[in-house]
Design an enzyme around this catalytic site. Structure first.
Site, short mmCIF file in Angstrom:
data_model
loop_
_atom_site.label_atom_id
_atom_site.label_comp_id
_atom_site.label_asym_id
_atom_site.label_seq_id
_atom_site.Cartn_x
_atom_site.Cartn_y
_atom_site.Cartn_z
N ALA A 37 9.34 -1.95 -19.63
CA ALA A 37 9.69 -3.15 -18.85
C ALA A 37 8.45 -3.84 -18.28
N THR A 127 9.55 16.58 -14.23
CA THR A 127 8.43 16.96 -13.37
C THR A 127 8.69 18.27 -12.64
N ASP A 128 7.61 18.97 -12.27
CA ASP A 128 7.77 20.18 -11.46
C ASP A 128 8.26 19.87 -10.05
N GLU A 129 8.18 18.59 -9.65
CA GLU A 129 8.60 18.26 -8.27
C GLU A 129 10.08 18.48 -8.04
N TYR A 153 11.74 10.33 -4.86
CA TYR A 153 11.30 10.39 -6.27
C TYR A 153 11.79 11.68 -6.93
N ALA A 155 14.11 13.70 -6.02
CA ALA A 155 15.58 13.78 -6.08
C ALA A 155 16.11 12.95 -7.24
N SER A 156 15.46 11.80 -7.48
CA SER A 156 15.93 10.95 -8.60
C SER A 156 15.61 11.62 -9.94
N LYS A 157 14.47 12.31 -10.03
CA LYS A 157 14.15 13.01 -11.28
C LYS A 157 15.08 14.22 -11.47
N ASN A 183 -0.63 15.40 -13.70
CA ASN A 183 -1.52 14.95 -14.78
C ASN A 183 -2.72 14.19 -14.21
N LYS A 192 -2.65 7.00 -7.60
CA LYS A 192 -2.50 8.45 -7.61
C LYS A 192 -3.82 9.09 -7.18
N PRO A 208 -8.74 8.38 1.59
CA PRO A 208 -7.69 8.83 2.51
C PRO A 208 -7.06 10.15 2.07
P1 NAD Z 1 3.69 5.51 -14.77
O1 NAD Z 1 4.23 5.03 -13.47
O2 NAD Z 1 2.23 5.43 -15.03
O3 NAD Z 1 4.42 4.73 -15.97
C1 NAD Z 1 5.79 4.47 -15.97
C2 NAD Z 1 6.06 3.46 -17.09
O4 NAD Z 1 7.48 3.23 -17.14
C3 NAD Z 1 5.41 2.09 -16.86
O5 NAD Z 1 4.81 1.64 -18.06
C4 NAD Z 1 6.56 1.19 -16.45
O6 NAD Z 1 6.38 -0.17 -16.82
C5 NAD Z 1 7.72 1.84 -17.21
N1 NAD Z 1 9.02 1.54 -16.60
C6 NAD Z 1 9.35 1.67 -15.30
N2 NAD Z 1 10.63 1.26 -15.11
C7 NAD Z 1 11.11 0.92 -16.33
C8 NAD Z 1 12.35 0.42 -16.78
N3 NAD Z 1 13.38 0.21 -15.93
N4 NAD Z 1 12.52 0.16 -18.10
C9 NAD Z 1 11.48 0.36 -18.97
N5 NAD Z 1 10.27 0.79 -18.59
C10 NAD Z 1 10.08 1.08 -17.28
O7 NAD Z 1 4.22 7.00 -14.92
P2 NAD Z 1 3.50 8.28 -15.55
O8 NAD Z 1 2.64 8.90 -14.54
O9 NAD Z 1 2.95 7.92 -16.86
O10 NAD Z 1 4.78 9.23 -15.76
C11 NAD Z 1 5.55 9.15 -16.94
C12 NAD Z 1 6.69 10.15 -16.83
O11 NAD Z 1 6.19 11.47 -16.66
C13 NAD Z 1 7.63 9.90 -15.66
O12 NAD Z 1 8.95 10.15 -16.09
C14 NAD Z 1 7.19 10.92 -14.62
O13 NAD Z 1 8.27 11.29 -13.80
C15 NAD Z 1 6.76 12.07 -15.52
N6 NAD Z 1 5.71 12.95 -14.96
C16 NAD Z 1 4.56 12.43 -14.44
C17 NAD Z 1 3.56 13.29 -13.99
C18 NAD Z 1 2.25 12.76 -13.43
O14 NAD Z 1 1.46 13.54 -12.93
N7 NAD Z 1 1.97 11.48 -13.50
C19 NAD Z 1 3.76 14.68 -14.04
C20 NAD Z 1 4.95 15.17 -14.56
C21 NAD Z 1 5.92 14.31 -15.03
O1 DAU Z 2 3.78 17.24 -9.91
C1 DAU Z 2 4.03 16.20 -10.79
C2 DAU Z 2 4.01 14.89 -10.04
O2 DAU Z 2 2.66 14.63 -9.71
C3 DAU Z 2 4.61 13.74 -10.83
O3 DAU Z 2 5.98 13.98 -11.05
C4 DAU Z 2 4.43 12.40 -10.07
O4 DAU Z 2 4.89 11.33 -10.86
C5 DAU Z 2 2.97 12.22 -9.77
O5 DAU Z 2 2.79 11.05 -8.99
C6 DAU Z 2 2.42 13.43 -9.01
O6 DAU Z 2 2.98 13.51 -7.68
P1 DAU Z 2 2.07 13.87 -6.41
O7 DAU Z 2 2.74 13.34 -5.21
O8 DAU Z 2 1.69 15.30 -6.44
O9 DAU Z 2 0.75 13.01 -6.81
P2 DAU Z 2 -0.22 12.07 -5.94
O10 DAU Z 2 -1.36 11.73 -6.83
O11 DAU Z 2 0.51 10.96 -5.28
O12 DAU Z 2 -0.72 13.07 -4.82
C7 DAU Z 2 -1.38 14.28 -5.15
C8 DAU Z 2 -1.69 14.99 -3.85
O13 DAU Z 2 -2.69 14.24 -3.15
C9 DAU Z 2 -0.53 15.11 -2.89
O14 DAU Z 2 -0.61 16.33 -2.19
C10 DAU Z 2 -0.73 13.94 -1.93
C11 DAU Z 2 -2.22 13.83 -1.86
N1 DAU Z 2 -2.74 12.46 -1.63
C12 DAU Z 2 -2.31 11.46 -2.45
C13 DAU Z 2 -2.77 10.16 -2.28
C14 DAU Z 2 -2.26 9.04 -3.16
C15 DAU Z 2 -3.69 12.22 -0.64
O15 DAU Z 2 -4.10 13.15 0.08
N2 DAU Z 2 -4.14 10.94 -0.47
C16 DAU Z 2 -3.71 9.90 -1.24
O16 DAU Z 2 -4.15 8.74 -1.02
#
Ligand code: NAD
Ligand code: DAU
Length: 343
Positions: A37, A127-129, A153, A155-157, A183, A192, A208
């Protein structure tokens, strides 16, 4: 050679774009339709260079659009890999509505699409969350750990995982669920932890750190996640859940300190700020199942992977500066001229 067309949802995001790049390189028998999207997190610059790739097509579309998508798809997919989601915990705390729409209703719509199209396999990327939080001495999450999500987040996953399970149990729909840890790597949106800290440090801004900085995450390089998802796609068992982890638990403050050291920046940039509400203390993955059944072992060590990632953000300053300024959103119009599909 038999050909496989894979519908990748969310392929313009961080993990989806890395997966598409990896897949097109790894498997010459695969074609990809990227359905995205282009929300704030979707960035076609993540896929720059693939616009005219003979086995790649882009369709701008919303996964919630349901049966409208059937007619829009440029080809009939054999398989689906479902990444599309709202993914940032802090945004879900501010406003969960988009998370419920995309992650819950959107996942149901993709499950329904897959059933209508009779795809032979769907991978639901979770996700592990969904498991909640661990104490410092608790055993790592196994696939049978109960679901105890703590953020909107998560809860929705968790809800989307249950819908995938229900599709398998009720309709024998061939879906497999993966649950991965945090990741990091190229093309991660600088909201992130890791890309935010690198970009701030490069700009001399403060970093921060939430709470006491001692929350623990298990870090996996995005290339390893891409490979694991594909092992599950090709060799996983329908109806099963596979944990994916990086075997690299680190406190946040340790990660931030490594980034500062590798950039030659002072620790004085660190600013402890108010904690995230409901902040999960620790995630840890027991990856016995994917290791034993599919032979998966992460290949990239955290030290090497983080060093390479810091270098990538140094070398691709324009990429993240355009994300921060919002300029990246004009790329779609320029490259695709507003057309819905590139194929
Ligand atoms: P991201 O936020 O970087 O990318 C999400 C993508 O989905 C974007 O390109 C966005 O445009 C698209 N999108 C959002 N809403 C949409 C919709 N309604 N229709 C079509 N496309 C839509 O996310 P990410 O970090 O790449 O994560 C990808 C997947 O992996 C997610 O399902 C997330 O829950 C899961 N995941 C992420 C991590 C992490 O550390 N980032 C870890 C474990 C699992
Ligand atoms: O565990 C998998 C998940 O990891 C994925 O499902 C999510 O999509 C992904 O966003 C990620 O979630 P987290 O909440 O763990 O990631 P985030 O990068 O937001 O934060 C990582 C850790 O760092 C967390 O303990 C919060 C902390 N943090 C994060 C930000 C953005 C900070 O201390 N300062 C910050 O500004």
């Amino acid at each position: 050679m038999s050909k496989t067309t894979i519908l990748v949802t969310g392929g313009a995001g961080f993990i989806g774009s890395n997966y598409i790049r990896w897949l097109l390189e790894a498997d010459p028998a695969v074609s990809v339709i990227n359905l995205d999207a282009l929300t704030y997190a979707g960035n076609l610059e993540n896929l720059a260079g693939l616009e005219n790739h003979p086995r790649y097509g882009f369709l701008r579309g919303d996964i919630c659009d349901g049966s409208k998508l059937d007619a829009q798809l440029p080809a009939r997919p054999d398989e689906i890999v479902h990444f599309a989601a709202e993914s940032h915990v802090d945004r879900s705390i501010e406003d969960p509505s988009a998370f419920l729409r995309t992650n819950v209703l959107g996942t149901q719509a993709i499950l329904d699409l897959g059933r209508r199209l009779k795809v032979r396999r769907m991978v639901h990327v979770s996700t592990d969350e969904v498991y909640g939080s661990l104490g410092p001495k608790d055993a790592a999450f196994t696939e049978s750990h109960s679901l105890r999500p703590n953020s909107p987040y998560a809860a929705s996953k968790a809800s989307s995982d249950l819908l995938a399970r229900a599709a398998f149990k009720t309709h024998h729909f061939p879906v497999v669920i993966t649950r991965c840890s945090n990741n990091y790597g190229p093309y991660q949106f600088p909201e992130k932890l890791i890309p935010l800290m690198i970009a701030n440090a490069l700009e001399g801004k403060s970093l921060p750190v939430y709470g006491d900085g001692k929350n623990v995450r298990d870090w996996i390089h995005v290339q390893d996640h891409a490979r694991a998802v594909d092992l599950v796609r090709t060799r996983g068992q329908d109806g099963e859940v596979y944990n994916i982890g990086g075997r690299s638990e680190r406190e946040n403050i340790e990660v931030v300190s490594i980034i500062l050291r590798s950039l030659g920046k002072p620790d004085s940039l660190i600013r402890y700020v108010q904690d995230r509400p409901g902040h999960d203390r620790r995630y840890a993955i027991d990856d016995t199942k994917i290791h034993a059944q599919l032979g998966f072992v992460p290949a990239v060590s955290f030290e090497e992977g983080l060093k390479a990632t810091v270098r990538w953000y140094q070398d691709h300053r324009t990429w993240w500066e355009r994300v921060r300024s919002g300029d990246y959103q004009a790329y779609y119009a320029r490259m695709y001229g507003g057309r819905l599909s590139s194929s």
